[in-house]
Design a protein around this motif. Structure first.
Motif, PDB file in Angstrom:
ATOM      1  N   SER A 156      43.203  33.031  39.070  1.00 27.25           N
ATOM      2  CA  SER A 156      43.186  32.816  40.677  1.00 27.25           C
ATOM      3  C   SER A 156      41.948  32.087  41.136  1.00 27.25           C
ATOM      4  CB  SER A 156      43.250  34.296  40.956  1.00 27.25           C
ATOM      5  OG  SER A 156      41.687  34.842  40.829  1.00 27.25           O
ATOM      6  N   PRO A 157      41.973  31.754  42.390  1.00 24.53           N
ATOM      7  CA  PRO A 157      40.729  31.054  42.975  1.00 24.53           C
ATOM      8  C   PRO A 157      39.391  31.830  42.818  1.00 24.53           C
ATOM      9  CG  PRO A 157      42.642  31.012  44.374  1.00 24.53           C
ATOM     10  CD  PRO A 157      43.043  32.104  43.300  1.00 24.53           C
ATOM     11  N   GLU A 158      39.512  33.019  42.636  1.00 27.19           N
ATOM     12  CA  GLU A 158      38.346  33.931  42.442  1.00 27.19           C
ATOM     13  C   GLU A 158      37.911  33.802  40.971  1.00 27.19           C
ATOM     14  OE1 GLU A 158      41.231  35.639  43.729  1.00 27.19           O
ATOM     15  OE2 GLU A 158      40.451  34.882  45.672  1.00 27.19           O
ATOM     16  N   GLY A 159      38.592  33.502  40.168  1.00 28.96           N
ATOM     17  CA  GLY A 159      38.358  33.276  38.684  1.00 28.96           C
ATOM     18  C   GLY A 159      39.056  34.081  37.765  1.00 28.96           C
TER      19      GLY A 159
END
Length: 103
Positions: A62-65
């Motif tokens: 995800s973009p959050e990691g």
């Protein structure tokens, strides 16, 4: 020989180095920052047998990691396609990132 950022850009422009897609904002004084693709390949079994097809699954990032668990084998790829018929590229992670994989 280690190429400078401007020389890397020149060699890409001269088609002696392939970085696709190329973004000059990823140039550093003597390197180019590659970006991690949005998924990893995870091997399902603890032991990888090169003589057989090993079961895997795709793990989205995800973009959050993503928090990786120890004891697994993860295979990632870059967004960029990199190569050269004139130079041997050296790929490595930032030292802090690489060291975090040791623990």
């Amino acid at each position: 020989m280690i190429l400078t950022g401007p020389e890397i850009e020149k060699q890409v422009s001269d088609n002696r180095i392939t970085i696709d897609p190329f973004d000059s904002r990823a140039l550093n004084p003597n390197s180019y920052d590659l970006r991690l693709n949005d998924h990893l390949l995870v091997y399902e079994e603890e032991i990888i047998d090169v003589a057989k097809k090993n079961p895997t699954r795709v793990l989205p990032v995800s973009p959050e990691g993503l928090l990786l668990k120890g004891g697994g084998f993860y295979l990632g790829s870059s967004i960029e396609r990199v190569g050269s018929e004139h130079y041997v590229p050296v790929l490595h992670a930032k030292s802090g990132t690489a060291r975090s994989g040791l623990f």
